[in-house]
Design a protein around this motif. Structure first.
Motif, PDB file in Angstrom:
ATOM      1  N   ALA A 130      -7.019  67.504 -31.850  1.00  0.00           N
ATOM      2  CA  ALA A 130      -7.438  66.051 -32.168  1.00  0.00           C
ATOM      3  C   ALA A 130      -6.272  64.947 -31.722  1.00  0.00           C
ATOM      4  N   TRP A 131      -4.888  65.595 -31.945  1.00  0.00           N
ATOM      5  CA  TRP A 131      -3.728  64.809 -31.693  1.00  0.00           C
ATOM      6  C   TRP A 131      -3.577  64.949 -29.881  1.00  0.00           C
ATOM      7  N   VAL A 132      -3.841  65.997 -29.356  1.00  0.00           N
ATOM      8  CA  VAL A 132      -3.582  65.936 -27.918  1.00  0.00           C
ATOM      9  C   VAL A 132      -4.968  64.975 -27.505  1.00  0.00           C
ATOM     10  N   THR A 133      -6.071  65.047 -27.913  1.00  0.00           N
ATOM     11  CA  THR A 133      -7.032  64.140 -27.276  1.00  0.00           C
ATOM     12  C   THR A 133      -6.898  62.700 -27.510  1.00  0.00           C
ATOM     13  N   GLY A 134      -6.113  62.397 -28.814  1.00  0.00           N
ATOM     14  CA  GLY A 134      -5.968  60.891 -29.264  1.00  0.00           C
ATOM     15  C   GLY A 134      -4.787  60.738 -27.982  1.00  0.00           C
ATOM     16  N   LEU A 135      -3.824  61.205 -27.900  1.00  0.00           N
ATOM     17  CA  LEU A 135      -2.870  60.883 -27.095  1.00  0.00           C
ATOM     18  C   LEU A 135      -2.981  60.729 -25.783  1.00  0.00           C
ATOM     19  N   TRP A 136      -4.063  61.579 -25.151  1.00  0.00           N
ATOM     20  CA  TRP A 136      -4.517  61.480 -23.718  1.00  0.00           C
ATOM     21  C   TRP A 136      -5.483  60.330 -23.554  1.00  0.00           C
ATOM     22  N   LEU A 137      -6.274  59.998 -24.684  1.00  0.00           N
ATOM     23  CA  LEU A 137      -6.956  58.988 -24.753  1.00  0.00           C
ATOM     24  C   LEU A 137      -6.226  57.412 -24.622  1.00  0.00           C
ATOM     25  N   LEU A 138      -4.999  57.607 -25.363  1.00  0.00           N
ATOM     26  CA  LEU A 138      -4.236  56.261 -25.140  1.00  0.00           C
ATOM     27  C   LEU A 138      -3.856  56.259 -23.956  1.00  0.00           C
ATOM     28  N   VAL A 156      -9.524  62.766 -15.760  1.00  0.00           N
ATOM     29  CA  VAL A 156      -9.819  63.835 -15.488  1.00  0.00           C
ATOM     30  C   VAL A 156      -9.406  64.773 -16.455  1.00  0.00           C
ATOM     31  N   VAL A 157      -7.986  64.937 -16.647  1.00  0.00           N
ATOM     32  CA  VAL A 157      -7.326  65.592 -17.936  1.00  0.00           C
ATOM     33  C   VAL A 157      -7.917  65.262 -19.254  1.00  0.00           C
ATOM     34  N   HIS A 158      -8.050  64.018 -19.562  1.00  0.00           N
ATOM     35  CA  HIS A 158      -8.490  63.473 -20.812  1.00  0.00           C
ATOM     36  C   HIS A 158      -9.883  64.156 -21.182  1.00  0.00           C
ATOM     37  N   GLY A 159     -10.778  64.353 -19.806  1.00  0.00           N
ATOM     38  CA  GLY A 159     -11.995  64.879 -19.836  1.00  0.00           C
ATOM     39  C   GLY A 159     -12.051  66.064 -20.302  1.00  0.00           C
ATOM     40  N   TRP A 160     -11.107  67.074 -19.808  1.00  0.00           N
ATOM     41  CA  TRP A 160     -11.152  68.388 -19.992  1.00  0.00           C
ATOM     42  C   TRP A 160     -10.689  68.635 -21.527  1.00  0.00           C
ATOM     43  N   VAL A 161      -9.472  67.884 -21.756  1.00  0.00           N
ATOM     44  CA  VAL A 161      -8.897  67.971 -23.008  1.00  0.00           C
ATOM     45  C   VAL A 161      -9.842  67.818 -24.024  1.00  0.00           C
ATOM     46  N   TYR A 162     -10.874  66.635 -23.827  1.00  0.00           N
ATOM     47  CA  TYR A 162     -11.860  66.518 -24.876  1.00  0.00           C
ATOM     48  C   TYR A 162     -12.707  67.610 -24.984  1.00  0.00           C
ATOM     49  N   VAL A 163     -13.302  68.096 -23.778  1.00  0.00           N
ATOM     50  CA  VAL A 163     -14.172  69.174 -23.984  1.00  0.00           C
ATOM     51  C   VAL A 163     -13.480  70.500 -24.972  1.00  0.00           C
ATOM     52  N   VAL A 164     -12.087  70.557 -24.727  1.00  0.00           N
ATOM     53  CA  VAL A 164     -11.540  71.495 -25.638  1.00  0.00           C
ATOM     54  C   VAL A 164     -11.622  71.255 -27.027  1.00  0.00           C
ATOM     55  N   TYR A 165     -11.413  69.888 -27.226  1.00  0.00           N
ATOM     56  CA  TYR A 165     -11.499  69.334 -28.472  1.00  0.00           C
ATOM     57  C   TYR A 165     -13.027  69.457 -29.138  1.00  0.00           C
ATOM     58  N   LEU A 166     -13.972  69.388 -28.380  1.00  0.00           N
ATOM     59  CA  LEU A 166     -15.280  69.547 -28.904  1.00  0.00           C
ATOM     60  C   LEU A 166     -15.635  71.101 -29.136  1.00  0.00           C
ATOM     61  N   ALA A 167     -14.951  71.992 -28.555  1.00  0.00           N
ATOM     62  CA  ALA A 167     -15.233  73.300 -28.954  1.00  0.00           C
ATOM     63  C   ALA A 167     -14.358  73.654 -30.182  1.00  0.00           C
ATOM     64  N   MET A 168     -13.085  73.018 -30.403  1.00  0.00           N
ATOM     65  CA  MET A 168     -12.507  73.343 -31.733  1.00  0.00           C
ATOM     66  C   MET A 168     -13.044  72.603 -32.861  1.00  0.00           C
ATOM     67  N   ALA A 169     -13.595  71.414 -32.565  1.00  0.00           N
ATOM     68  CA  ALA A 169     -14.225  70.787 -33.719  1.00  0.00           C
ATOM     69  C   ALA A 169     -15.480  71.444 -34.018  1.00  0.00           C
ATOM     70  N   ILE A 170     -16.328  72.043 -33.189  1.00  0.00           N
ATOM     71  CA  ILE A 170     -17.447  72.650 -33.566  1.00  0.00           C
ATOM     72  C   ILE A 170     -17.286  73.974 -34.212  1.00  0.00           C
ATOM     73  N   ASP A 171     -16.117  74.544 -33.701  1.00  0.00           N
ATOM     74  CA  ASP A 171     -15.765  75.845 -34.562  1.00  0.00           C
ATOM     75  C   ASP A 171     -15.387  75.693 -35.957  1.00  0.00           C
ATOM     76  N   LEU A 172     -14.563  74.636 -36.234  1.00  0.00           N
ATOM     77  CA  LEU A 172     -14.410  74.424 -37.560  1.00  0.00           C
ATOM     78  C   LEU A 172     -15.549  73.898 -38.277  1.00  0.00           C
ATOM     79  N   ALA A 173     -16.486  73.052 -37.717  1.00  0.00           N
ATOM     80  CA  ALA A 173     -17.509  72.832 -38.391  1.00  0.00           C
ATOM     81  C   ALA A 173     -18.405  74.044 -38.804  1.00  0.00           C
ATOM     82  N   ILE A 174     -18.626  74.738 -38.095  1.00  0.00           N
ATOM     83  CA  ILE A 174     -19.309  76.047 -38.144  1.00  0.00           C
ATOM     84  C   ILE A 174     -18.797  76.846 -39.342  1.00  0.00           C
TER      85      ILE A 174
END
Length: 117
Positions: free
Chosen positions: A30-38, A60-78
């Motif tokens: 979440a932090w890495v994604t937020g920083l890359w988004l900024l 490009v980097v933010h896009g890939w970081v966001y994909v990893v963020y999605l995976a980690m958030a879904i993992d936690l949600a499950i």
């Protein structure tokens, strides 16, 4: 009004240690994604306001970081059995500047409350 820990009706599907590690991974991403988004916002301002094209790798980097963020958030949600709506809002938080930081704080507090129960 219900408290955050009462909003999750089902028991978590994983043991507390696995939830804690999933929470840590989610928090980091979440932090890495937020920083890359900024950084992406800065890059877009530089590109369209000042014509600077030197940071073309940022989207490009933010896009890939966001994909990893999605995976980690879904993992936690499950693991903690979030409802679909809460999961989707958490996933979208990685696309709006500063929102990933806020959601990370809120979701961390909720998951820790579930773990403490």
């Amino acid at each position: 009004m219900t408290s955050p820990q009462q909003s999750v009706s089902a028991k978590p599907t994983a043991e507390p240690a696995r939830i804690s590690s999933a929470l840590l991974r989610y928090r980091v991403m979440a932090w890495v994604t937020g920083l890359w988004l900024l950084l992406l916002v800065v890059e877009l301002i530089l590109k369209y306001a000042f014509g600077v094209d030197s940071l073309d790798f940022v989207p490009v980097v933010h896009g890939w970081v966001y994909v990893v963020y999605l995976a980690m958030a879904i993992d936690l949600a499950i693991k903690v059995r979030w409802p679909v709506g809460k999961t989707v809002l958490t996933l979208i938080a990685g696309t709006i500047p500063f929102l990933s930081f806020y959601f990370e704080h809120i979701r961390t507090r909720e998951v820790r409350a579930v773990l403490a129960a």
